[in-house]
Scaffold this motif. Structure first.
Motif, PDB file in Angstrom:
ATOM      1  N   UNK A 132      -1.276  11.906  -1.404  1.00 46.31           N
ATOM      2  CA  UNK A 132      -1.344  12.575  -0.203  1.00 46.31           C
ATOM      3  C   UNK A 132      -0.463  12.039   0.758  1.00 46.31           C
ATOM      4  N   UNK A 133      -0.171  10.690   0.857  1.00 46.03           N
ATOM      5  CA  UNK A 133       0.955  10.271   1.755  1.00 46.03           C
ATOM      6  C   UNK A 133       2.230  10.826   1.422  1.00 46.03           C
TER       7      UNK A 133
ATOM      8  N   UNK B 172       7.742  13.409   8.132  1.00 49.10           N
ATOM      9  CA  UNK B 172       8.098  11.874   8.054  1.00 49.10           C
ATOM     10  C   UNK B 172       8.568  11.403   9.417  1.00 49.10           C
ATOM     11  N   UNK B 173       8.527  12.447  10.482  1.00 48.20           N
ATOM     12  CA  UNK B 173       8.836  11.947  11.835  1.00 48.20           C
ATOM     13  C   UNK B 173       7.760  11.017  12.417  1.00 48.20           C
TER      14      UNK B 173
ATOM     15  N   UNK C 100       0.348   0.034   6.204  1.00 49.14           N
ATOM     16  CA  UNK C 100       1.025  -0.616   5.210  1.00 49.14           C
ATOM     17  C   UNK C 100       1.213   0.012   4.087  1.00 49.14           C
ATOM     18  N   UNK C 101       0.001   0.914   3.582  1.00 48.74           N
ATOM     19  CA  UNK C 101       0.056   1.816   2.330  1.00 48.74           C
ATOM     20  C   UNK C 101       1.349   2.761   2.598  1.00 48.74           C
TER      21      UNK C 101
ATOM     22  N   UNK D  66       5.148   3.325   0.505  1.00 51.30           N
ATOM     23  CA  UNK D  66       5.391   4.635  -0.065  1.00 51.30           C
ATOM     24  C   UNK D  66       6.715   5.205   0.637  1.00 51.30           C
ATOM     25  N   UNK D  67       6.603   5.131   1.810  1.00 46.12           N
ATOM     26  CA  UNK D  67       7.976   5.655   2.644  1.00 46.12           C
ATOM     27  C   UNK D  67       9.178   4.723   2.039  1.00 46.12           C
ATOM     28  N   UNK D  68       9.116   3.390   1.808  1.00 47.18           N
ATOM     29  CA  UNK D  68       9.988   2.732   1.786  1.00 47.18           C
ATOM     30  C   UNK D  68      10.637   2.961   0.235  1.00 47.18           C
ATOM     31  N   UNK D  69       9.846   3.278  -0.795  1.00 45.31           N
ATOM     32  CA  UNK D  69       9.914   3.665  -2.206  1.00 45.31           C
ATOM     33  C   UNK D  69      10.912   4.808  -2.211  1.00 45.31           C
TER      34      UNK D  69
END
Length: 144
Positions: A78-79, A105-106, A133-134, A138-141
């Motif tokens: 979902x994220x 993603x903005x 934090x979740x 996920x954004x970092x990966x």
């Protein structure tokens, strides 16, 4: 004397039981009202146009947010949908939806967490909250 001790024992035992029940209610997956309020505002600005006020979506175009496996299931998926959007047809619970969804993603991590928490706990849904934090993890990966 025995009656007084027995009464005291019952009072202590009962108050312990009530305290345990209260703690269960408090520690159960309570959704913070601030997250729900913030999520509702973000939903109104960014999601309402396609998914509507009742989360019903548009048949064969925009998926509903009402009790679907995508909303109630894997938070990671979902994220990723919010971060990356959709550019192809997607099948959700036996229905195909064809409208593209732009990436969002903005939105900040806490905004995505709150809007998804709102969606997962509105429209008759009941699911765990999404944490900032979740979303951050996920954004970092996704950036790698």
């Amino acid at each position: 004397m025995k009656n007084v001790l027995a009464a005291m024992f019952l009072i202590v035992a009962f108050s312990g039981y009530v305290n345990a029940q209260t703690k269960k209610k408090i520690t159960a997956t309570a959704i913070p009202s601030a997250a729900m309020e913030h999520g509702a505002k973000i939903y109104t600005v960014n999601c309402l146009t396609c998914h509507f006020i009742d989360g019903g979506g548009v048949p064969n175009m925009n998926p509903p947010l009402v009790k679907t496996s995508w909303v109630l299931g894997d938070k990671t998926r979902l994220i990723k949908v919010v971060l990356n959007g959709f550019k192809e047809n997607v099948a959700i619970d036996g229905q195909t939806y064809s409208n593209n969804m732009a990436p969002h993603n903005f939105l900040k991590d806490d905004e995505i967490a709150d809007v998804l928490t709102y969606i997962r706990n509105s429209f008759g849904n009941k699911a765990s909250a999404v944490k900032a934090a979740e979303v951050k993890a996920i954004r970092a990966t996704a950036k790698k």
